[in-house]
Write a protein that holds these residues in place. Structure first.
Motif, mmCIF file in Angstrom:
data_model
loop_
_atom_site.group_PDB
_atom_site.id
_atom_site.type_symbol
_atom_site.label_atom_id
_atom_site.label_comp_id
_atom_site.label_asym_id
_atom_site.label_seq_id
_atom_site.Cartn_x
_atom_site.Cartn_y
_atom_site.Cartn_z
ATOM 1 N N GLY A 154 0.348 -1.114 -0.025
ATOM 2 C CA GLY A 154 -0.218 -0.009 -0.439
ATOM 3 C C GLY A 154 0.863 1.088 0.197
ATOM 4 N N ILE A 155 2.063 1.425 -0.177
ATOM 5 C CA ILE A 155 3.168 2.382 -0.090
ATOM 6 C C ILE A 155 2.450 2.856 -1.989
ATOM 7 N N PRO A 156 2.444 4.354 -2.113
ATOM 8 C CA PRO A 156 2.278 4.607 -3.436
ATOM 9 C C PRO A 156 4.199 5.244 -4.088
ATOM 10 N N VAL A 157 4.175 3.979 -5.404
ATOM 11 C CA VAL A 157 5.571 4.060 -5.450
ATOM 12 C C VAL A 157 5.629 4.324 -7.350
ATOM 13 N N TYR A 158 6.541 4.834 -7.632
ATOM 14 C CA TYR A 158 6.945 4.967 -8.909
ATOM 15 C C TYR A 158 8.108 4.529 -9.419
ATOM 16 N N ARG A 159 7.807 3.668 -10.586
ATOM 17 C CA ARG A 159 9.328 2.949 -11.169
ATOM 18 C C ARG A 159 9.643 3.856 -12.990
ATOM 19 N N GLU A 160 10.754 4.221 -13.210
ATOM 20 C CA GLU A 160 11.449 4.824 -13.940
ATOM 21 C C GLU A 160 12.674 4.204 -14.230
ATOM 22 N N GLY A 161 13.154 2.821 -14.890
ATOM 23 C CA GLY A 161 13.964 1.986 -15.538
ATOM 24 C C GLY A 161 14.364 1.505 -14.369
ATOM 25 N N LEU A 162 15.219 1.696 -13.431
ATOM 26 C CA LEU A 162 15.716 0.916 -12.507
ATOM 27 C C LEU A 162 15.463 1.493 -11.613
ATOM 28 N N TYR A 163 14.884 3.266 -11.678
ATOM 29 C CA TYR A 163 14.619 3.943 -10.382
ATOM 30 C C TYR A 163 13.355 3.321 -9.824
ATOM 31 N N ILE A 164 13.257 3.502 -8.649
ATOM 32 C CA ILE A 164 12.126 3.087 -8.488
ATOM 33 C C ILE A 164 11.694 4.547 -6.477
ATOM 34 N N ALA A 165 10.967 4.878 -7.122
ATOM 35 C CA ALA A 165 10.710 6.101 -5.880
ATOM 36 C C ALA A 165 8.828 6.547 -5.204
ATOM 37 N N ILE A 166 9.558 6.361 -3.627
ATOM 38 C CA ILE A 166 8.573 6.142 -3.056
ATOM 39 C C ILE A 166 8.850 7.244 -2.104
#
Length: 474
Positions: A154-166
């Motif tokens: 349930g943690i908001p997550v955004y992925r672009e390539g090999l980068y993972i942002a929370i």
């Protein structure tokens, strides 16, 4: 006591192999020494000796009879070695080198000895430092598992390539997080454990598969755990070198679990007893010596041919600098490729693109157009988001930690072939090398800030399909 003939021929074959392939063996050991991924290779030989020692009661009475049919695969392996050596494909050269020893033992000592030593000879191949080509795929898999697990949490997550942002921070699935070390170590230990613990072939195969799948899943869970620790501690923990320490502790737990599960279906160890055989053919050791001598002559003839072909130097002169205006500085140097020991480099602008050209006037070890250490972009600062192939070039969509986007396109140009496929170009150069044809070529790489759109595509087509084609026709 181990049969003297078997022992002497085994030792002699190993020493002859070591003397003949010394340079290839030395390059392999150098990789073991500098790469933690393959540090376990140092213990493969002692393990193989232990496995052979287990079969000593049977080897005492083993019948020595050279198998001359093995001269054919030995010859094939020598051709592969020559191919790899001349083309500078180090992994192929090393693979052929380590395959050669089991073939030599089989050829010199015969079917019965080879059958008794079958697993030890097969396990010997774990000495070859291969597997790093899986790293990009393992990084993608680790990122997939991590993102999926975060979404379940349930943690908001955004992925672009090999980068993972929370919400708490930004993470990158780096090479060290790919899990390649875990995978190779687990596969090696799992194979050995399966052989020692089980007698059933089915159980052995199932456990080996289990030893491959478990570290893949575990590494994804490990990466997810690191992100969670960082998230719950407001980025105080698991964000520096300590996450690597946590990783190795976690891997130790995974290996313990793997062995614990495997032990549930363990079978009693087999006891080997000496077998009494009829009288031994007295000429067998002499025939084995003749066979070993023949193999040595074949190898030395191959090495002589490889040396002559290696001395061929290209007299072809390229002027790829005509494709780029070197008087204009590139707009951004953070993406610049990392190529090892090019004969010459060209850096500048063309068609509003930053252009980098790495030219090689030869193709020898340490100075190769196609090499695993050559990087098309600075992978420490940029990550691939997407990629696709065009007619004669390949496009990469990159992003960095700051969220900037960049398009990169590349191709390799040699005498006779232009292609973005490193494998195709490498094989083409290998065939040239095998026949003594000199090789020269260059990597042509262009880049521009921004995302891929119709105008970008048109500009790339103009550069690669018009400007480059016109230059090559001149």
């Amino acid at each position: 006591m181990l049969n003297n003939h078997v022992f002497r021929m085994l030792l002699g074959t190993f020493l002859v192999w070591g003397a003949l392939f010394y340079s290839s063996i030395a390059s392999t050991v150098a990789i073991w020494n500098r790469s933690e991924t393959f540090a376990h290779c140092f213990i493969i030989l002692p393990i193989c000796l232990y496995l052979i020692r287990q079969k000593w009661p049977l080897l005492k009475s083993a019948y020595i009879k050279p198998n001359y049919w093995l001269l054919l695969p030995v010859l094939g392996t020598l051709i592969v070695w020559t191919f790899g050596h001349l083309a500078g494909i180090l992994v192929l050269e090393q693979l052929a080198t380590f395959v050669m020893l089991p073939f030599m033992i089989w050829c010199v000592l015969g079917n019965q000895v080879a059958r008794l030593m079958a697993f030890a000879l097969a396990f010997w191949m774990f000495s070859v430092p291969v597997g790093e080509f899986l790293i990009p795929h393992l990084q993608e898999l680790t990122a997939d598992i991590t993102v999926w697990s975060l979404q379940l949490t349930g943690i908001p997550v955004y992925r672009e390539g090999l980068y993972i942002a929370i919400p708490g921070g930004l993470f990158e699935v780096a090479v060290a997080c790919s899990g390649i070390r875990y995978l190779i170590a687990s596969f090696t230990l799992g194979t050995l454990y399966a052989y020692i613990t089980y007698q059933s072939k089915t159980k052995r195969v199932v456990f080996v598969i289990f030893s491959i799948l478990l570290p893949l899943l575990a590494n994804g869970i490990r990466a997810y755990g690191i992100v969670m620790i960082a998230h719950l501690s407001d980025m105080k923990y698991a964000t520096g070198v300590d996450h690597l320490i946590y990783g190795w502790l976690f891997f130790g737990v995974v290996i313990f679990i793997m062995f614990s599960v495997g032990n549930i279906w363990a079978e009693p160890a087999r006891v080997y007893k000496a077998e009494v055989t009829a009288s031994r053919e007295l000429r067998a050791p002499k025939l084995s010596l003749v066979t070993l001598g023949s193999l040595s002559l074949m190898a030395m003839a191959t090495f002589s041919y490889a040396r002559v072909m290696s001395d061929v130097v290209s007299d072809i002169t390229y002027s790829p600098g005509q494709l780029v205006d070197t008087s204009i500085e590139v707009s951004n140097e953070s993406w610049l490729p990392l190529f090892q020991n090019p004969s010459k480099t060209f850096l500048g602008r063309a068609q509003n693109f930053d252009v980098y050209i790495a030219y090689y006037d030869r193709n020898v070890q340490g100075q190769e157009l196609i090499n695993a250490e050559n990087k098309l972009y600075n992978f420490t600062k940029w990550s691939i988001v997407n990629s696709h192939n065009e007619a004669n070039y390949r496009v990469l969509e990159l992003t960095n930690f700051a969220g900037d986007s960049r398009i990169l396109a590349y191709t390799f140009v040699t005498e006779g072939i232009t292609s973005p496929s490193s494998m195709k170009v490498k094989l083409y150069q290998a065939v040239q090398a095998l026949f003594g044809i000199p090789q020269a070529g260059y990597a042509l790489i262009v880049s521009r800030e921004g995302e891929r759109d119709e105008n970008m595509t048109q500009a790339l087509n103009t550069f690669f399909n018009s400007d480059l084609a016109q230059y090559l026709e001149e």
